[in-house]
Every structure is written in structure tokens, then in C-alpha cells.
Design an enzyme around this catalytic site. Structure first.
Site, mmCIF file in Angstrom:
data_model
loop_
_atom_site.group_PDB
_atom_site.id
_atom_site.type_symbol
_atom_site.label_atom_id
_atom_site.label_comp_id
_atom_site.label_asym_id
_atom_site.label_seq_id
_atom_site.Cartn_x
_atom_site.Cartn_y
_atom_site.Cartn_z
ATOM 1 N N TYR A 132 49.799 39.828 39.388
ATOM 2 C CA TYR A 132 49.348 38.506 39.827
ATOM 3 C C TYR A 132 49.967 37.445 38.925
ATOM 4 O O TYR A 132 50.124 37.661 37.718
ATOM 5 C CB TYR A 132 47.807 38.449 39.782
ATOM 6 C CG TYR A 132 47.225 37.174 40.333
ATOM 7 C CD1 TYR A 132 47.644 36.673 41.563
ATOM 8 C CD2 TYR A 132 46.259 36.462 39.619
ATOM 9 C CE1 TYR A 132 47.117 35.493 42.064
ATOM 10 C CE2 TYR A 132 45.717 35.299 40.127
ATOM 11 C CZ TYR A 132 46.155 34.806 41.343
ATOM 12 O OH TYR A 132 45.628 33.638 41.837
ATOM 13 N N TYR A 153 40.872 33.342 35.991
ATOM 14 C CA TYR A 153 41.338 34.735 35.920
ATOM 15 C C TYR A 153 41.265 35.146 34.457
ATOM 16 O O TYR A 153 42.275 35.230 33.765
ATOM 17 C CB TYR A 153 42.760 34.821 36.467
ATOM 18 C CG TYR A 153 43.207 36.224 36.861
ATOM 19 C CD1 TYR A 153 42.704 36.845 37.995
ATOM 20 C CD2 TYR A 153 44.159 36.906 36.106
ATOM 21 C CE1 TYR A 153 43.130 38.117 38.364
ATOM 22 C CE2 TYR A 153 44.596 38.172 36.471
ATOM 23 C CZ TYR A 153 44.068 38.769 37.602
ATOM 24 O OH TYR A 153 44.501 40.029 37.959
ATOM 25 N N LYS A 190 48.011 41.599 33.128
ATOM 26 C CA LYS A 190 49.101 41.508 34.108
ATOM 27 C C LYS A 190 50.434 41.210 33.411
ATOM 28 O O LYS A 190 51.492 41.680 33.853
ATOM 29 C CB LYS A 190 48.780 40.447 35.169
ATOM 30 C CG LYS A 190 47.625 40.834 36.097
ATOM 31 C CD LYS A 190 47.821 42.190 36.767
ATOM 32 C CE LYS A 190 46.839 42.435 37.905
ATOM 33 N NZ LYS A 190 46.894 43.834 38.406
HETATM 34 P P1 NAD Z 1 40.609 46.599 45.565
HETATM 35 O O1 NAD Z 1 39.168 46.437 45.226
HETATM 36 O O2 NAD Z 1 40.947 47.052 46.928
HETATM 37 O O3 NAD Z 1 41.338 47.584 44.558
HETATM 38 C C1 NAD Z 1 41.002 47.793 43.232
HETATM 39 C C2 NAD Z 1 40.680 49.271 43.109
HETATM 40 O O4 NAD Z 1 40.658 49.660 41.743
HETATM 41 C C3 NAD Z 1 39.311 49.644 43.692
HETATM 42 O O5 NAD Z 1 39.490 50.628 44.682
HETATM 43 C C4 NAD Z 1 38.567 50.208 42.485
HETATM 44 O O6 NAD Z 1 37.703 51.246 42.857
HETATM 45 C C5 NAD Z 1 39.733 50.711 41.642
HETATM 46 N N1 NAD Z 1 39.441 50.951 40.227
HETATM 47 C C6 NAD Z 1 38.855 50.119 39.336
HETATM 48 N N2 NAD Z 1 38.780 50.714 38.131
HETATM 49 C C7 NAD Z 1 39.345 51.946 38.257
HETATM 50 C C8 NAD Z 1 39.560 53.037 37.365
HETATM 51 N N3 NAD Z 1 39.173 52.988 36.097
HETATM 52 N N4 NAD Z 1 40.165 54.156 37.856
HETATM 53 C C9 NAD Z 1 40.553 54.223 39.144
HETATM 54 N N5 NAD Z 1 40.381 53.232 40.029
HETATM 55 C C10 NAD Z 1 39.777 52.104 39.588
HETATM 56 O O7 NAD Z 1 41.259 45.187 45.242
HETATM 57 P P2 NAD Z 1 42.759 44.643 45.326
HETATM 58 O O8 NAD Z 1 42.622 43.165 45.121
HETATM 59 O O9 NAD Z 1 43.467 45.129 46.517
HETATM 60 O O10 NAD Z 1 43.437 45.226 44.008
HETATM 61 C C11 NAD Z 1 44.569 46.069 44.004
HETATM 62 C C12 NAD Z 1 45.614 45.536 43.041
HETATM 63 O O11 NAD Z 1 46.126 44.309 43.550
HETATM 64 C C13 NAD Z 1 45.074 45.221 41.639
HETATM 65 O O12 NAD Z 1 46.028 45.572 40.666
HETATM 66 C C14 NAD Z 1 44.932 43.717 41.686
HETATM 67 O O13 NAD Z 1 44.965 43.120 40.392
HETATM 68 C C15 NAD Z 1 46.155 43.370 42.505
HETATM 69 N N6 NAD Z 1 46.200 41.991 43.045
HETATM 70 C C16 NAD Z 1 45.194 41.540 43.853
HETATM 71 C C17 NAD Z 1 45.246 40.230 44.351
HETATM 72 C C18 NAD Z 1 44.142 39.698 45.258
HETATM 73 O O14 NAD Z 1 44.067 38.489 45.482
HETATM 74 N N7 NAD Z 1 43.301 40.542 45.816
HETATM 75 C C19 NAD Z 1 46.332 39.405 44.030
HETATM 76 C C20 NAD Z 1 47.355 39.905 43.220
HETATM 77 C C21 NAD Z 1 47.271 41.202 42.727
#
Ligand code: NAD
Length: 286
Positions: free
Chosen positions: A172, A182, A190
Site C-alpha cells: 500500500y 494507516y 509496507k
Molecule cells: P483480507 O482481510 O481479505 O486479507 C487479510 C488476510 O490476512 C485475512 O484473511 C486474515 O485472516 C489474514 N491474516 C491476518 N493475520 C494472519 C496471520 N498471522 N497468518 C495468516 N493469515 C493472517 O484483506 P485485504 O485488504 O484483501 O488484505 C490483503 C492484502 O492486501 C494485505 O497485505 C493488505 O495490506 C493489502 N492491501 C489492501 C488494501 C485495501 O484497501 N484493502 C490496499 C492495499 C493493500
């Protein structure tokens, strides 16, 4: 033979991990997922009961098959790392082999090798706190769950990845620009993830011919994002200010992951690829 993908960080059908699984499945890959232990039961039962069937539909009308769901907690590398209270916790005691090393061993035993590794997970217990108010423990927990978890996954999966394989994580823009809200060291996590992407691309590229890239994604209303508390504001901000004034769909990120995992991207490694409707390129909001 089709490619096989292991996607860490899928626990519902709202996040980037699910969308990446779908795009890879649509391109013909076999899908294995790693699901956070505390979320495992509800994810598996929802999957079984057909709760995700509508979102399993692929462009050709078939349903995405998940060949196997592995319990995973990516903050633990092996059993020696696991504290007694976690071992005793009902949800953890109910499954086994969920440390990173054990999951890689299980996948090796079950399937022999993989071609694509996806890290789509993050966690920062103090994410709602400004960095100035973040504790050492909270900061290190964010780095452990969101950055080192990737180093560890790649380290343990690289030996079973076929040469020419590809690895992808999600990052991100808060790593490089100020995004108030954040917090908790998540911006730091990140930044580490993006820097590690370059170093790991060198090491895994030279040693195993594996490419390592990260997708800097725009805002999506996932479960994790809702927990941060400012996701609607970020989506509105992007709609108002990005070069492309449309809501970002998880599928657009999924499709980029499928591209990066494919031979079409055979010379791309060590890169941060923006999938954010171009918001990163703006200097001021207009
Ligand atoms: P999401 O909730 O679908 O995914 C996050 C996942 O991480 C969840 O399934 C959770 O159970 C899992 N998790 C947390 N701790 C864990 C651990 N210790 N071991 C294994 N699994 C674990 O949400 P998302 O937003 O799709 O996130 C996925 C990625 O995308 C992340 O790296 C997030 O930072 C990144 N991201 C998200 C956004 C956004 O706006 N949603 C923007 C940029 C980047």
C-alpha cells in the site's frame, strides 16, 4: 501441466486474496489456500455450505475449485516459536501443522511443488494508533505479521517452487507517502515489504530463477480494511482525485497478479506495480 498456486491470506470472498485466486483459476491454475487459524472454521464451513458459490463463478461459467485449504499462522515459523497460551487456545489446538515451515512441508507432501506463491495478508494490532503513539510491541507485531511473514513464506516455499515460478505480495502506498490513519507501524511494515521485494528478487532470482514482485493496490472494502476504519474515505478520495474516476475492483488486482505470474511478465522482477486507478501519480488532489 497447469500451474499450481498457494495463496496465503484467504478467509472470505471480499479480499484481494480471493480475487487473485479467481483470476489464477480462470487462467487454469490449481488453487491451494492458506487460511489464518482463527478464521479457518468459518471459512471452511461457509465454503462447504455454498455461501461463496455466487462469488466462485469464473468467466466461463464454471465454479472456482479450491483443491485444499491449509490452516496457517504466518507469525510462527515452526512449533518452537509458538507460546503455550496459543498452543492451548481452543481454535489453535483444533488444527495442526499451521506454522509456516509445517505448511510448506504439508504442501510438499501433498503436491510436490508449486509454481506461484501469493502473500495477501497483513495485521497490525495498533493500526488505528498514530505512529507516534505506537508501542514497540505493536510496531514489531505489525512487522512480524505483515513483512517478515513474507520473508518466511518465501524462504520455506522456494525449495518446492519450480524454476520460472513467481511470487507476489500486496502493498500500500502508505509505505512511501503520508497516509494519516494507516498507523501502528503498518506504513513501516509496507516499506519493509517493498524493500524486501527487491532483495528477495535478487536472491530468489539468482538462486532459483524465481521472480518476486509486489502489487501496490488501491483501496478495497475488505474485512482487514474495514478494521482500519478509514476505508470509505479512501475510496471516496480516490474516486474524486485519481486519473481514472471509477471504483477499483478486486478483480483488477487479481488480473494483474495473473499477469505477473504468467510468462507474459517473464522479465518483470523486483517491481512495485501500482494497481490503483493511477492515484499514486497525482501530486495534489483536484
Ligand atoms: P483480507 O482481510 O481479505 O486479507 C487479510 C488476510 O490476512 C485475512 O484473511 C486474515 O485472516 C489474514 N491474516 C491476518 N493475520 C494472519 C496471520 N498471522 N497468518 C495468516 N493469515 C493472517 O484483506 P485485504 O485488504 O484483501 O488484505 C490483503 C492484502 O492486501 C494485505 O497485505 C493488505 O495490506 C493489502 N492491501 C489492501 C488494501 C485495501 O484497501 N484493502 C490496499 C492495499 C493493500
Amino acid at each position: 501441466r497447469g500451474k499450481r498456486a498457494f495463496i496465503a491470506g484467504v478467509a472470505d470472498d471480499n479480499g484481494y486474496g480471493w480475487a487473485i485466486a479467481k483470476s489464477l483459476a480462470a487462467a487454469g491454475a490449481e488453487i491451494l489456500v492458506g487460511t489464518w487459524v482463527p478464521a479457518l472454521n468459518i471459512f471452511e464451513s461457509s465454503l462447504r455450505r455454498g455461501k461463496f458459490d455466487e462469488s466462485r463463478v469464473l468467466p466461463d461459467g464454471s465454479l472456482m475449485e479450491i483443491t485444499k485449504v491449509y490452516p496457517l499462522d504466518a507469525v510462527f515459523d515452526n512449533l518452537e516459536d509458538v507460546p503455550e497460551d496459543v498452543k492451548a487456545n481452543k481454535r489453535y489446538a483444533g488444527s495442526s501443522n499451521w506454522t509456516v515451515e509445517e505448511v510448506a512441508e504439508s504442501v510438499k507432501k501433498d503436491f510436490g511443488s508449486i509454481d506461484i506463491l501469493v502473500h495477501s495478508l497483513a495485521n497490525g494490532p495498533e493500526v488505528t494508533k498514530p505512529l507516534l503513539e505506537t508501542s514497540r510491541k505493536g510496531y514489531l507485531a505489525a512487522l512480524s505479521a505483515s513483512s517478515y511473514s513474507y520473508v518466511s513464506l518465501l524462504k520455506h516455499f522456494v525449495p518446492i517452487m519450480n524454476p520460472g515460478g513467481s511470487s507476489i505480495s500486496l502493498t500500500y502506498i502508505a509505505s512511501e507517502r503520508i497516509i494519516p490513519g494507516y498507523g501502528g507501524g503498518m506504513s513501516s511494515a509496507k516499506a519493509a515489504l517493498e524493500s524486501d521485494t527487491r532483495v528477495l528478487a535478487f536472491e530468489a532470482g539468482r538462486k532459483h530463477k524465481i521472480r518476486v514482485n509486489t502489487i501496490s493496490a488501491g483501496p478495497l472494502r475488505s474485512r482487514a480494511a474495514k478494521a482500519i476504519g478509514f476505508i470509505d474515505m479512501m475510496i471516496d478520495y480516490s474516486l474524486a482525485n485519481a486519473p481514472l474516476q471509477k471504483e477499483l475492483s478486486a478483480e483488477e488486482v487479481g488480473n494483474t497478479a495473473a499477469f505477473l505470474a504468467s510468462p507474459l511478465a517473464s522479465a518483470i522482477t523486483g517491481a512495485v506495480i501500482y494497481v490503483d486507478n493511477g492515484l499514486n501519480a497525482m501530486g495534489v488532489g483536484v
